[in-house]
Design a protein around this motif. Structure first.
Motif, short mmCIF file in Angstrom:
data_model
loop_
_atom_site.label_atom_id
_atom_site.label_comp_id
_atom_site.label_asym_id
_atom_site.label_seq_id
_atom_site.Cartn_x
_atom_site.Cartn_y
_atom_site.Cartn_z
N GLY A 63 22.35 -5.99 7.44
CA GLY A 63 21.55 -7.20 7.35
C GLY A 63 21.48 -7.80 5.96
N SER A 64 21.78 -6.99 4.95
CA SER A 64 21.74 -7.51 3.57
C SER A 64 23.00 -8.31 3.23
CB SER A 64 21.58 -6.35 2.57
OG SER A 64 22.80 -5.63 2.42
N LEU A 65 24.02 -8.21 4.07
CA LEU A 65 25.27 -8.93 3.83
C LEU A 65 25.13 -10.40 4.22
CD1 LEU A 65 27.74 -6.35 5.42
CD2 LEU A 65 27.15 -6.59 3.00
N SER A 66 26.00 -11.22 3.67
CA SER A 66 26.02 -12.61 4.13
C SER A 66 26.52 -12.62 5.58
CB SER A 66 26.90 -13.48 3.23
OG SER A 66 28.24 -13.07 3.32
N LYS A 111 20.30 -12.10 15.41
CA LYS A 111 19.58 -12.49 14.20
C LYS A 111 18.56 -11.42 13.84
CE LYS A 111 19.86 -17.36 15.39
NZ LYS A 111 19.09 -18.51 15.87
N PRO A 112 18.36 -11.18 12.54
CA PRO A 112 17.38 -10.17 12.13
C PRO A 112 15.99 -10.38 12.72
CG PRO A 112 18.68 -10.86 10.25
CD PRO A 112 19.05 -11.77 11.39
N GLU A 113 15.61 -11.64 12.90
CA GLU A 113 14.28 -11.90 13.46
C GLU A 113 14.18 -11.54 14.94
OE1 GLU A 113 16.44 -15.89 12.96
OE2 GLU A 113 16.09 -14.13 11.72
N ASP A 114 15.32 -11.26 15.57
CA ASP A 114 15.32 -10.86 16.98
C ASP A 114 15.40 -9.35 17.17
OD1 ASP A 114 15.17 -13.52 17.76
OD2 ASP A 114 17.35 -13.75 17.90
N ILE A 115 15.42 -8.61 16.08
CA ILE A 115 15.46 -7.15 16.17
C ILE A 115 14.07 -6.63 15.84
CG2 ILE A 115 16.46 -5.01 15.28
CD1 ILE A 115 19.00 -6.62 14.61
N ASN A 116 13.32 -6.27 16.87
CA ASN A 116 11.97 -5.75 16.69
C ASN A 116 12.04 -4.27 16.34
OD1 ASN A 116 9.45 -4.31 18.02
ND2 ASN A 116 8.83 -6.37 17.39
N ILE A 117 11.38 -3.89 15.28
CA ILE A 117 11.44 -2.50 14.80
C ILE A 117 10.81 -1.53 15.80
CG2 ILE A 117 10.82 -0.93 12.92
CD1 ILE A 117 13.01 -3.08 12.27
N GLY A 118 9.69 -1.92 16.40
CA GLY A 118 9.05 -1.05 17.39
C GLY A 118 9.94 -0.80 18.59
N ILE A 137 3.32 2.88 17.02
CA ILE A 137 4.27 1.93 17.59
C ILE A 137 3.75 0.50 17.49
CG2 ILE A 137 5.38 1.19 19.74
CD1 ILE A 137 6.78 3.50 18.42
N ALA A 138 2.44 0.33 17.67
CA ALA A 138 1.85 -1.02 17.59
C ALA A 138 2.08 -1.63 16.21
CB ALA A 138 0.36 -0.97 17.91
N VAL A 139 2.02 -0.82 15.16
CA VAL A 139 2.30 -1.33 13.81
C VAL A 139 3.77 -1.72 13.71
CG1 VAL A 139 2.43 -0.71 11.36
CG2 VAL A 139 0.41 -0.09 12.69
N LEU A 140 4.66 -0.87 14.18
CA LEU A 140 6.09 -1.18 14.12
C LEU A 140 6.43 -2.43 14.92
CD1 LEU A 140 7.66 2.40 14.41
CD2 LEU A 140 7.27 1.05 12.35
N ASP A 141 5.72 -2.64 16.02
CA ASP A 141 5.96 -3.82 16.86
C ASP A 141 5.68 -5.13 16.12
OD1 ASP A 141 6.90 -2.60 19.18
OD2 ASP A 141 4.91 -2.44 20.08
N LEU A 159 13.53 -6.91 11.82
CA LEU A 159 14.46 -6.63 10.73
C LEU A 159 14.36 -7.71 9.66
CD1 LEU A 159 16.69 -4.84 9.57
CD2 LEU A 159 18.34 -6.18 10.91
N ALA A 160 14.09 -8.94 10.06
CA ALA A 160 13.94 -10.03 9.08
C ALA A 160 12.83 -9.73 8.08
CB ALA A 160 13.68 -11.35 9.79
N HIS A 161 11.73 -9.14 8.53
CA HIS A 161 10.65 -8.76 7.62
C HIS A 161 11.14 -7.74 6.59
CE1 HIS A 161 8.01 -10.08 11.06
NE2 HIS A 161 7.47 -10.73 10.04
N LEU A 162 11.96 -6.82 7.05
CA LEU A 162 12.45 -5.76 6.16
C LEU A 162 13.55 -6.24 5.23
CD1 LEU A 162 12.58 -2.80 8.70
CD2 LEU A 162 10.66 -3.57 7.30
N LEU A 163 14.07 -7.43 5.51
CA LEU A 163 15.15 -8.00 4.69
C LEU A 163 14.68 -9.15 3.81
CD1 LEU A 163 18.02 -8.00 7.33
CD2 LEU A 163 17.88 -6.59 5.26
N GLU A 164 13.37 -9.27 3.63
CA GLU A 164 12.86 -10.37 2.80
C GLU A 164 13.40 -10.29 1.37
OE1 GLU A 164 8.62 -10.24 3.38
OE2 GLU A 164 8.78 -11.29 5.30
N ASN A 165 13.78 -9.10 0.93
CA ASN A 165 14.37 -8.91 -0.39
C ASN A 165 15.85 -8.51 -0.26
OD1 ASN A 165 13.88 -6.37 0.71
ND2 ASN A 165 13.41 -5.44 -1.26
N LYS A 166 16.56 -9.16 0.64
CA LYS A 166 17.93 -8.75 0.98
C LYS A 166 18.89 -8.83 -0.20
CE LYS A 166 20.80 -11.78 3.36
NZ LYS A 166 21.25 -12.33 4.63
N ASN A 167 18.70 -9.76 -1.12
CA ASN A 167 19.59 -9.83 -2.29
C ASN A 167 19.42 -8.60 -3.17
OD1 ASN A 167 20.58 -12.30 -1.43
ND2 ASN A 167 19.08 -13.46 -2.60
#
Length: 149
Positions: A21-24, A73-80, A121-125, A129-137
């Motif tokens: 996800g950190s890649l272009s 898309k990263p925003e479509d990958i739910n961590i939970g 699990i509720a927290v992970l939900d 992935l987009a949240h975890l990639l906010e600092n992708k650079n």
């Protein structure tokens, strides 16, 4: 203290998604590069990448210009959801085998552990992935540094 611990398999699956996800969007990652960045077994990581591909999260392309890329898309990958798909949350034996415990019919521990698992699990939900990639650079630069060591 009772706590929930993810398996290495799930940990490495999450790390793989962070790497890719950190890649272009037009780039592909080589599994050997991901393994090298994290100092993981290539064979083990190949199994994880295969599984993530079967789940429709990664595109895997073989050959000279092959590699892996995000299939969604990263925003479509739910961590939970991802963690639930990879983990067996039978924290204690009575979650899966009630007949093997003498006190199962009146034990309160099972419901407490079920609540704890549900809260975890509720927290992970709440995250994708987009949240975890906010600092992708920043992540991308760290991954590149890890490959040169």
């Amino acid at each position: 203290m009772i706590f929930i611990q993810l398996t290495n398999y799930t940990d490495y699956a999450l790390r793989t998604l962070l790497y890719v996800g950190s890649l272009s969007p037009d780039d592909r990652a080589q599994v050997k590069d991901i393994a090298g960045a994290y100092q993981l077994s290539l064979n083990h990581l190949q199994k994880i990448v295969y599984d993530l591909g079967k789940q429709g999260l990664l595109n895997t392309t073989r050959g000279k210009n092959g590699g892996v890329s995000l299939a969604v898309k990263p925003e479509d990958i739910n961590i939970g959801e991802l963690v639930r798909s990879l983990e067996d949350f039978g924290i204690v034996e009575c979650f899966t085998n009630k007949d093997n415990c003498l006190i199962s019919c009146s034990c309160k521990l099972k419901s407490v552990l079920f609540q704890a698992k549900s809260a975890f699990i509720a927290v992970l939900d709440q995250y994708t992935l987009a949240h975890l990639l906010e600092n992708k650079n920043e992540l991308y630069m760290l991954f590149k540094e890890g490959q040169t060591k």
